[in-house]
Design a protein around this motif. Structure first.
Motif, PDB file in Angstrom:
ATOM      1  N   GLU A 134       0.835  -1.215   0.000  1.00 29.42           N
ATOM      2  CA  GLU A 134       0.000   0.000   0.000  1.00 29.42           C
ATOM      3  C   GLU A 134       0.862   1.254   0.000  1.00 29.42           C
ATOM      4  N   THR A 173       3.495   1.815  -1.500  1.00 32.92           N
ATOM      5  CA  THR A 173       4.065   2.096  -2.831  1.00 32.92           C
ATOM      6  C   THR A 173       3.084   2.821  -3.738  1.00 32.92           C
ATOM      7  N   GLN A 174       1.902   3.116  -3.222  1.00 29.05           N
ATOM      8  CA  GLN A 174       0.851   3.801  -3.993  1.00 29.05           C
ATOM      9  C   GLN A 174       0.285   2.934  -5.121  1.00 29.05           C
ATOM     10  N   ASN A 225      -3.349   3.350  -6.556  1.00 28.94           N
ATOM     11  CA  ASN A 225      -3.656   4.250  -7.677  1.00 28.94           C
ATOM     12  C   ASN A 225      -3.650   3.478  -8.992  1.00 28.94           C
ATOM     13  N   GLU A 226      -2.671   2.609  -9.149  1.00 31.83           N
ATOM     14  CA  GLU A 226      -2.592   1.772 -10.353  1.00 31.83           C
ATOM     15  C   GLU A 226      -3.808   0.852 -10.454  1.00 31.83           C
TER      16      GLU A 226
END
Length: 171
Positions: A74, A76-77, A80-81
């Motif tokens: 989470e 690592t963002q 969004n992907e």
């Protein structure tokens, strides 16, 4: 009425889950996924807690290594992907909506709680909000049910095929 596929919960399971969580386990109705060593990884929790609180998170990830790995993912963002994937891929969006319905059916096979009717977990069916909830559902339901949970588990630095348990009940 059918119930989701989970193991009956034992006193030993409750002790392990409580140690994993660092607090008493609440209202566990079954063990939905286990580590290869047999320790609980995902519990199924009653849709209404003993104190009357509605509890929508039917599949709850308890395994410390899995929880840590999904927390790192989470960070690592990646959500969004995954949200972009939901917006652009009709097949994934359809599978995710079906996962939402399956989650609701599993929980409602235990009890229907009006306050949480139609609410699943992890942002389903329209967004990705919590990889812990989605990963827990994927582990409980098995591969191919929750596409975002499957993707998160594939990417996480943890495998359900490798025991990373510590003796949480020793002491």
């Amino acid at each position: 009425m059918t119930t989701p596929p989970f193991d009956p919960v034992t006193d030993e399971d409750i002790a392990i889950v409580s140690a994993q969580l660092g607090r008493p386990a609440r209202n566990v109705v079954g063990i939905a996924a286990r580590c290869v060593c047999g320790n609980p990884t995902v519990v199924s929790t009653a849709p209404r807690l003993d104190d009357g609180t509605p509890f929508p998170t039917f599949y709850y990830l308890t395994h410390p290594a899995a929880t840590a790995a999904l927390s790192q993912l989470e960070a690592t963002q990646v959500m969004n992907e995954y949200n972009e994937l939901l917006e652009t891929d009709d097949a994934v969006r359809s599978q995710y909506a079906a996962a939402h319905e399956a989650y609701l059916a599993d929980r409602e096979s235990i009890a229907l709680v009006e306050e949480i009717h139609g609410i699943s977990a992890g942002g389903m069916p329209v967004r990705v909000k919590c990889l812990h909830a989605l990963g827990a559902h994927a582990l409980a339901a098995g591969p191919g049910v929750n596409p975002i949970g499957d993707l998160a588990l594939e990417r996480a630095d943890w495998s359900p095929e490798v025991c990373e348990c510590v003796d949480v009940t020793a002491g």
